[in-house]
Write a protein that holds these residues in place. Structure first.
Motif, mmCIF file in Angstrom:
data_model
loop_
_atom_site.group_PDB
_atom_site.id
_atom_site.type_symbol
_atom_site.label_atom_id
_atom_site.label_comp_id
_atom_site.label_asym_id
_atom_site.label_seq_id
_atom_site.Cartn_x
_atom_site.Cartn_y
_atom_site.Cartn_z
ATOM 1 N N HIS A 93 28.149 19.049 -50.231
ATOM 2 C CA HIS A 93 28.343 18.061 -49.419
ATOM 3 C C HIS A 93 29.230 16.869 -50.053
ATOM 4 C CE1 HIS A 93 25.855 15.355 -52.269
ATOM 5 N NE2 HIS A 93 25.362 16.338 -52.624
ATOM 6 N N ASP A 104 28.626 14.508 -57.583
ATOM 7 C CA ASP A 104 27.257 15.016 -56.843
ATOM 8 C C ASP A 104 28.070 15.250 -55.558
ATOM 9 O OD1 ASP A 104 24.233 13.394 -56.114
ATOM 10 O OD2 ASP A 104 25.130 14.994 -55.311
ATOM 11 N N GLY A 105 28.024 16.500 -55.300
ATOM 12 C CA GLY A 105 28.496 16.986 -53.943
ATOM 13 C C GLY A 105 29.839 17.644 -53.962
ATOM 14 N N GLU A 138 23.553 14.920 -46.809
ATOM 15 C CA GLU A 138 22.884 15.543 -47.709
ATOM 16 C C GLU A 138 22.098 14.469 -48.534
ATOM 17 O OE1 GLU A 138 22.628 15.318 -51.332
ATOM 18 O OE2 GLU A 138 21.314 16.783 -51.507
ATOM 19 N N GLU A 139 22.607 13.215 -48.631
ATOM 20 C CA GLU A 139 21.749 12.130 -49.287
ATOM 21 C C GLU A 139 20.777 11.610 -48.694
ATOM 22 O OE1 GLU A 139 23.739 12.914 -53.503
ATOM 23 O OE2 GLU A 139 21.819 12.214 -52.513
ATOM 24 N N HIS A 199 26.814 22.616 -58.352
ATOM 25 C CA HIS A 199 26.676 21.385 -58.461
ATOM 26 C C HIS A 199 26.433 20.825 -59.684
ATOM 27 C CE1 HIS A 199 24.517 17.548 -57.223
ATOM 28 N NE2 HIS A 199 24.663 18.004 -55.919
ATOM 29 N N HIS A 360 18.641 19.754 -52.992
ATOM 30 C CA HIS A 360 19.949 19.968 -52.394
ATOM 31 C C HIS A 360 19.768 20.837 -51.059
ATOM 32 C CE1 HIS A 360 21.505 19.243 -56.399
ATOM 33 N NE2 HIS A 360 20.426 19.954 -56.804
HETATM 34 MN MN MN Z 1 23.870 16.416 -54.241
#
Ligand code: MN
Ligand code: HGY
Ligand code: MN
Length: 412
Positions: A93, A104-105, A138-139, A199, A360
């Motif tokens: 993401h 993160d992503g 995603e978050e 990730h 995730h």
């Molecule tokens: Mn993530």
């Protein structure tokens, strides 16, 4: 620095400034807002640079195809449609939590494109498509439901419910998307045989193991609950303490109860978001709304934890004369990644296997197709914070690992 680490750094530097807050150093890349849209343009440019057509599923998810969506080869992709099945999906993401970390992503997406380069440079000849995905929201940082894009693709959330989700400014997901989300698309999702998401690790297990790359075994069940506390707004100076119905008291007790009940159960409970009305220094609040993020190794532990916090909050509300409403906003069941695939990748990579408490898109797709996750070492172990980190060498090791996995899954 290795050539691959240099190429990683060059690609990384293309996106590093996008959505970065100058004061905190964290990222403000909310789904479908200017910074994330800029990253989507970058995604399209990366795909185009590699001759990979990009499609969307009408839910805001992007897919770059090495093999069909009319790019045809490799393999039987030329059969098109569902016949061109067996595709190996990877990616992650682009959106972030408020002031989140850089990796993160996006690490999963940058690494996926570089892994395609590695395969091509090695002369790999996939017999089935390799597809890089960018899943939207995603978050859940903008519209409140995490993994919104992958839940829409797999049919886990109703498109009408998703369409009506609103951000803090009242903008609906449908308005931000520019259309009602299309919802599940079996003709598309059935084309994917496996999904592997790379990730950054959101913890220190790989640091402790002394390994640059790991393989995920499971995701803890977790969820989000909204606690609305209603009292009586009043003057801070003239209202006697005994006459108050102050929801901030109930809120404070709820936070402490969540912390205690989680510790008692070896679980995780976080209240990281609160909204106060009227939010004035000299006014007793009328309402306090907070969100509980609760996670545990087992579903029954999670259920007990949330029930205990709810009961303690309700008991305190009665003492404070406030009213409590608890509303579940999202729930994610436990995910056990495909054991065969996980074992095969751990052996292939000689990498440690570790569970995670983080959700995730891979956790959502795991309900529909064999899914695995690769983790890249994070020296600080910190995530959802500007302190999140990864070295270029470890990121290069992640690219090599992902390329080996894609070669294993797409070229045999
Ligand atoms: Mn993530
Ligand atoms: O909240 C999570 O676990 C993920 O980072 N969205
Ligand atoms: Mn995250």
């Amino acid at each position: 620095m290795s050539d691959l680490a240099s190429r990683f750094r060059a690609s990384w530097d293309e996106i590093a400034p996008v959505g970065r807050d100058a004061d905190s150093g964290g990222y403000l890349r909310y789904a479908l807002t200017a910074p994330e849209l800029r990253l989507r343009e970058w995604f399209r440019a990366q795909a185009e640079r590699r001759g990979m057509p990009v499609s969307t599923d009408g839910n805001g998810n992007l897919f770059a195809w090495w093999g069909d969506q009319n790019g045809n080869p490799p393999g039987d992709a030329g059969q098109g449609g569902a016949a061109g099945g067996g595709a190996v999906l990877t990616g992650s993401h682009l959106d972030s939590v408020p002031h989140g970390g850089a990796y993160d992503g996006p690490l999963g997406i940058v690494s996926a494109f570089l892994a395609v380069d590695e395969l091509r440079a090695a002369g790999a000849d996939p017999v089935r498509p390799v597809v890089v995905a960018a899943f939207v929201e995603e978050e859940g940082a903008r519209f409140g439901v995490p993994c919104l894009g992958s839940r829409l693709l797999t049919g886990e959330i109703d498109p009408d419910r998703a369409a009506g989700l609103r951000d803090a400014a009242g903008v609906s997901f449908a308005d931000a998307l520019g259309a009602r989300p299309a919802g599940a698309d079996p003709a598309l999702s059935d084309r994917f045989a496996t999904f592997v998401e790379l990730h950054v690790e959101q913890g220190r297990a790989l640091v402790d193991a002394g390994a640059p790359v790991g393989v995920a075994s499971a995701i803890w069940p977790h969820g989000r609950w909204r606690f609305e506390l209603r009292g009586e707004g009043n003057h801070a100076g003239t209202t006697r303490m005994a006459d108050r119905r102050d929801p901030m008291l109930t809120f404070a007790f709820t936070v402490l109860a969540a912390n205690k009940e989680a510790r008692l159960r070896g679980a995780h409970a976080t209240v990281g978001r609160v909204a106060v009305e009227p939010n004035a220094t000299n006014a007793v609040p009328s309402t306090v709304t907070c969100w509980l993020d609760a996670r545990a190794a087992a579903p029954e532990t999670l259920r007990e934890l949330v029930e205990a916090v709810h009961a303690k909050a309700a008991e305190r509300a009665r003492r404070d004369g406030t009213e409590l409403t608890v509303t579940p906003e999202s729930a994610t069941p436990p995910v056990a990644f495909d054991a065969g695939l996980t074992g095969r990748l751990a052996e292939l990579l000689a990498a440690p296997v570790l569970p995670t408490g983080a959700g995730h898109d891979a956790g959502v797709l795991a309900a529909r197709l064999p899914t695995a996750m690769l983790f890249v070492r994070n020296p600080t172990g910190v995530s959802h914070s500007p302190a999140e980190s990864a070295t270029d060498d470890d990121c290069a090791a992640g690219v090599v690992a992902l390329a080996r996995v894609l070669e294993e899954l797409a070229c045999r």
